[in-house]
Enzyme design. Structure first.
Site, mmCIF file in Angstrom:
data_model
loop_
_atom_site.group_PDB
_atom_site.id
_atom_site.type_symbol
_atom_site.label_atom_id
_atom_site.label_comp_id
_atom_site.label_asym_id
_atom_site.label_seq_id
_atom_site.Cartn_x
_atom_site.Cartn_y
_atom_site.Cartn_z
ATOM 1 N N HIS A 128 0.835 -1.207 0.000
ATOM 2 C CA HIS A 128 0.000 0.000 0.000
ATOM 3 C C HIS A 128 0.861 1.244 0.000
ATOM 4 O O HIS A 128 1.873 1.315 0.675
ATOM 5 C CB HIS A 128 -0.969 0.003 1.182
ATOM 6 C CG HIS A 128 -0.316 -0.229 2.507
ATOM 7 N ND1 HIS A 128 -0.083 -1.489 3.027
ATOM 8 C CD2 HIS A 128 0.167 0.640 3.431
ATOM 9 C CE1 HIS A 128 0.493 -1.390 4.199
ATOM 10 N NE2 HIS A 128 0.672 -0.101 4.474
HETATM 11 P P1 AMP Z 1 1.910 0.551 7.338
HETATM 12 O O1 AMP Z 1 1.470 -0.889 7.223
HETATM 13 O O2 AMP Z 1 2.859 0.810 8.437
HETATM 14 O O3 AMP Z 1 2.351 1.121 6.036
HETATM 15 O O4 AMP Z 1 0.606 1.358 7.728
HETATM 16 C C1 AMP Z 1 -0.650 0.778 7.747
HETATM 17 C C2 AMP Z 1 -1.636 1.890 7.734
HETATM 18 O O5 AMP Z 1 -2.919 1.303 7.676
HETATM 19 C C3 AMP Z 1 -1.597 2.749 8.977
HETATM 20 O O6 AMP Z 1 -1.490 4.095 8.590
HETATM 21 C C4 AMP Z 1 -2.921 2.464 9.673
HETATM 22 O O7 AMP Z 1 -3.424 3.632 10.266
HETATM 23 C C5 AMP Z 1 -3.782 1.997 8.540
HETATM 24 N N1 AMP Z 1 -4.818 1.038 8.864
HETATM 25 C C6 AMP Z 1 -4.804 0.068 9.790
HETATM 26 N N2 AMP Z 1 -5.928 -0.668 9.713
HETATM 27 C C7 AMP Z 1 -6.650 -0.153 8.698
HETATM 28 C C8 AMP Z 1 -7.908 -0.480 8.117
HETATM 29 N N3 AMP Z 1 -8.635 -1.488 8.577
HETATM 30 N N4 AMP Z 1 -8.347 0.289 7.090
HETATM 31 C C9 AMP Z 1 -7.612 1.334 6.631
HETATM 32 N N5 AMP Z 1 -6.433 1.679 7.139
HETATM 33 C C10 AMP Z 1 -5.949 0.938 8.159
#
Ligand code: AMP
Length: 761
Positions: A659
């Site tokens: 992502h």
């Molecule tokens: P990273 O995996 O460190 O790149 O970041 C994961 C991102 O996903 C973080 O910014 C979280 O705030 C976000 N996040 C966690 N769970 C969800 C979810 N269910 N839907 C959308 N964003 C999420």
């Protein structure tokens, strides 16, 4: 397509005399939005278009962006528009409200009818455009109602009509149906009987559980009653599990599969149920092994009672295929008698291999009523699980154990290649073997229920302990990975032994280690023993180590870390939360935004979990993600030229599925709470998308830095680079710092500014 925007409205160009209206319908599924729109459109002399997200994509469900485009195009053609989607949350309405202007009034018609009515209508309906019907509708409607925010004029509406009963709806229908092309409606809020009331009293009457304080004397039975201050709209505009069950059986009048009440209760309780560690287990020994149902149900209840208080926010679910299951009804009745918390333990009718896709129940662990050889075959649950999980489960099982004695269990981490993992979100299977009373099966106890019950108790103990050990180890792994994930300390200390040292709760015949995922857990143990928190960077380093020594780099993603993966793989199930869906990417708001604007562009490519997995052949995917991210950043900059954006990847993400973060540089967010959050966006831990593209095309992979030291670096302002002792101090500084961004960010297009913004924001 419902929007059916034809060209019959040519009159609009030449000196349009009327003011168009954009009516944003607000209401749960089943509240009657589509019927309302269709009724008005049949009788009104004004040209209308109805934009319905459930059908906007050539008759299929589409995205919010498609709705925006269609609405805007219909308005340009001079039509008034009904926006027929739920729009229950303010955020879902914001972009549509912006379509208003001097020539377009934006109205809200709120069908705030009792939850009971909406649910029973949704459950009963057939051939619904969005296929939201039958049992699954109940949970969805209830969940949506929990998030309901009634619209306010301050959002940009010129008129709000609130309908709380059929008479109100009829009055609103009459008003809109009678609108001629030149008519306008007065501005303001209409239909709000008691603007101070925070609850729907109709629903309060329906809910048996009214926790009004005794000293208020309020009964919530009269519309004049004062509202107890602590009862909020959010809490009461949806239903508790019990009410839903009775609704389902009332409404459906038939067997309702996969929607037993407590799942809904647990959704209510826990928000996103996919974050809640859940063990789904079949009744042991009562089928092929012919164990007496009464006795077995007593053992289940005894063991559940013993474990239920150790679960933290985790939960146990007894599953059987049919509503008429004897063991299920016995256990259900006994659990109610013993007042076992239905949010922690409940029964569920459904196929244990399709709990998520078939019933919307997310279980990260499932138990298998295994045979002693730990092989596929036989019938029932064992055959179903091995078949659904594919050969990966057989291989992973064989790495851990060759056989099982009655009363024991073995935990098998499910490789991410298994369809049960990808499709259903199952991360572990626990094989467990109960006692046998069937003379045609091995180790028959010949009716010796003293011994039989003892073995059955042992089997459930082993199963539940195994589950708790998984929960604990995933909590540890998630701790520090994503502070936003709420996992309570749940298990008493005496189980901690199991967590790292003994994943397997059975005899000597079983190997203690094996596949890569378990390998990682063992390494985590080492880190933990020396007093270091297991964290994101640690996990990533372990993977990197593994890579060096040629071990598979698959990472053990916890259930909580799979949410984005599931969204990318099954976007249609999350469509209300998505900004964009295409064949290649899904775009959504970050659930815990760390800045005013923070969205994620997910790749939909299965198998690309994180930056470390990206190679030359994925370049095109990354280019697409970058282009989509840029498009959204441009849109945001167009709306607010004071913002600045960066697009990038976390070196070691906490969530599975590649992502791209698109994040505004104000970092003005309550979710930005700690050093890790800050440093993950403001050190080299954040890999700018432009640099990643360059590295992949030049070297075939991205350079991943030393995560540990990056995340624990001192806090520095991203503009002037001044150091700050704490997050509150840093936040207070950045709110007023207007220093130019450092030149490193201005190079190579790393920072995106509004085109007109020659000076930096
Ligand atoms: P990273 O995996 O460190 O790149 O970041 C994961 C991102 O996903 C973080 O910014 C979280 O705030 C976000 N996040 C966690 N769970 C969800 C979810 N269910 N839907 C959308 N964003 C999420």
């Amino acid at each position: 397509m419902d929007t059916d925007i034809d060209d019959t409205c040519k009159a609009k160009d030449e000196e349009k005399k009327w003011k168009q209206i954009l009516v944003i319908m607000v209401g749960a599924p089943g509240s009657g939005k589509s019927t309302f729109c269709e009724h008005v459109m049949r009788s009104s002399a004004r040209p209308w278009a109805r934009i319905c997200q459930d059908t906007i994509n050539k008759g299929k469900s589409g995205t919010k962006v498609q709705c925006l485009t269609s609405a805007s195009s219909a308005l340009k053609k001079g039509k008034s528009v009904f926006l027929d989607r739920c729009n229950l949350e303010r955020e879902q309405r914001t972009d549509f409200v912006k379509l208003g202007g001097p020539e377009v009034d934006v109205h809200a018609v709120v069908l705030d009818l009792p939850a009971k009515l909406c649910i029973s209508r949704s459950v009963k309906r057939i051939e619904h455009e969005g296929n939201l019907q039958g049992g699954k509708a109940a949970a969805v409607v209830n969940r949506m109602l929990q998030k309901k925010e009634l619209p306010k004029l301050s959002e940009g509406f010129s008129r709000i009509t609130l309908c709380q009963n059929e008479n109100d709806v009829q009055a609103a229908l009459d008003t809109y149906s009678g609108l001629g092309p030149l008519d306008t409606l007065p501005h303001g809020s209409f239909g709000q009987k008691n603007p101070d009331a925070k609850i729907q009293l109709g629903i309060m009457k329906f809910l048996k559980k009214v926790d009004a304080p005794s000293n208020t004397g309020s009964t919530a039975s009269s519309t004049q009653d004062p509202v107890p201050p602590q009862i909020t709209e959010e809490k009461n505009s949806c239903l508790e599990g019990q009410e839903i069950t009775s609704l389902l059986s009332d409404a459906a009048g038939e067997e309702v599969k996969g929607t037993e009440n407590p799942e809904v209760a647990s959704v209510n309780q826990n928000g996103s149920s996919s974050d809640v560690p859940t063990l789904a287990f079949p009744s042991l020994s009562t089928s092929d092994f012919q164990f007496n149902n009464e006795k077995a149900s007593d053992v289940i209840i005894e063991k559940v009672e013993e474990f239920v208080n150790k679960l933290g926010n985790a939960r146990l679910v007894l599953v059987d295929l049919t509503q008429g299951s004897k063991i299920l009804s016995l256990v259900r009745a006994k659990a109610a008698q013993k007042h076992i918390n239905p949010k922690k333990f409940f029964t569920f009718v459904g196929d244990i291999t399709r709990l998520y896709t078939g019933g919307g129940l997310c279980c990260n662990v499932i138990a298998n009523a295994a045979n002693w050889r730990l092989k596929p075959g036989g019938g029932g649950v064992n055959a179903a699980i091995f078949s659904a999980a594919g050969p990966a489960l057989e291989v992973a099982t064989a790495e851990r154990a060759k056989s099982l004695y009655p009363g024991n269990s073995v935990i098998v981490p499910l490789p991410s290649t298994s369809p049960l993992c990808g499709r259903e979100g199952v991360t572990h299977v626990i094989h467990v073997l109960g006692p046998n009373m069937n003379p045609r099966r091995p180790n028959c106890l010949d009716g010796d229920y003293v011994k039989g019950c003892e073995i059955l108790r042992k089997a459930y103990t082993s199963l539940f302990e195994g589950f708790l050990s998984i929960v604990r180890s995933q909590e540890k792994l998630s701790k520090g990975c994503n502070e936003d994930i709420r996992l309570e300390p749940s298990v008493s200390q005496d189980h901690s032994e199991d967590v790292h040292g003994n994943y397997i709760s059975t005899g000597d015949k079983i190997k203690r280690d094996g596949g890569h995922e378990y390998e990682q857990s063992k390494k985590c143990k080492t880190q933990n023993e020396v007093g270091t928190d297991i964290n994101l960077s640690r996990a990533a380093n372990l993977s990197a180590d593994n890579e060096k020594i040629g071990v598979s780099t698959s990472k053990a993603w916890g259930s909580w870390a799979q949410a984005l993966y599931r969204t990318a793989m099954y976007p249609e199930r999350h469509k209300d939360d998505l900004l964009e869906i295409s064949d290649d990417v899904v775009v959504l708001n970050d659930l815990y935004p760390k800045a005013q604007k923070h969205i994620l562009v997910l790749s939909r490519f299965d198998g690309l979990d994180r930056l470390a997995d990206v190679r030359n052949e994925h370049l095109q995917i990354l280019q697409t993600m970058h282009a989509v991210g840029m498009k959204w950043a441009e849109k945001f900059l167009h709306e607010d030229a004071s913002l600045a954006f960066r697009l990038g990847y976390h070196s070691a993400p906490s969530m599975r599925q590649l992502h791209l973060h698109v994040i505004s540089q104000d970092f003005n967010s309550k979710h930005l709470k700690n050093k890790k959050h800050w440093n993950s966006f403001n050190t080299a831990f954040f890999c700018d998308s432009v640099d990643v593209l360059e590295e992949i095309s030049n070297h075939g992979k991205a350079t991943l830095k030393d995560y540990d030291s990056l995340l624990s670096m001192e806090l520095r302002c991203h503009r002037c680079r001044s150091a700050h002792p704490s997050i509150p101090r840093l936040k207070s500084h950045i709110s007023s710092c207007r220093a130019p961004f450092p030149s490193s960010l201005l190079e190579n297009g790393r920072l995106m500014l509004a085109p007109r913004n020659t000076a930096q924001p």
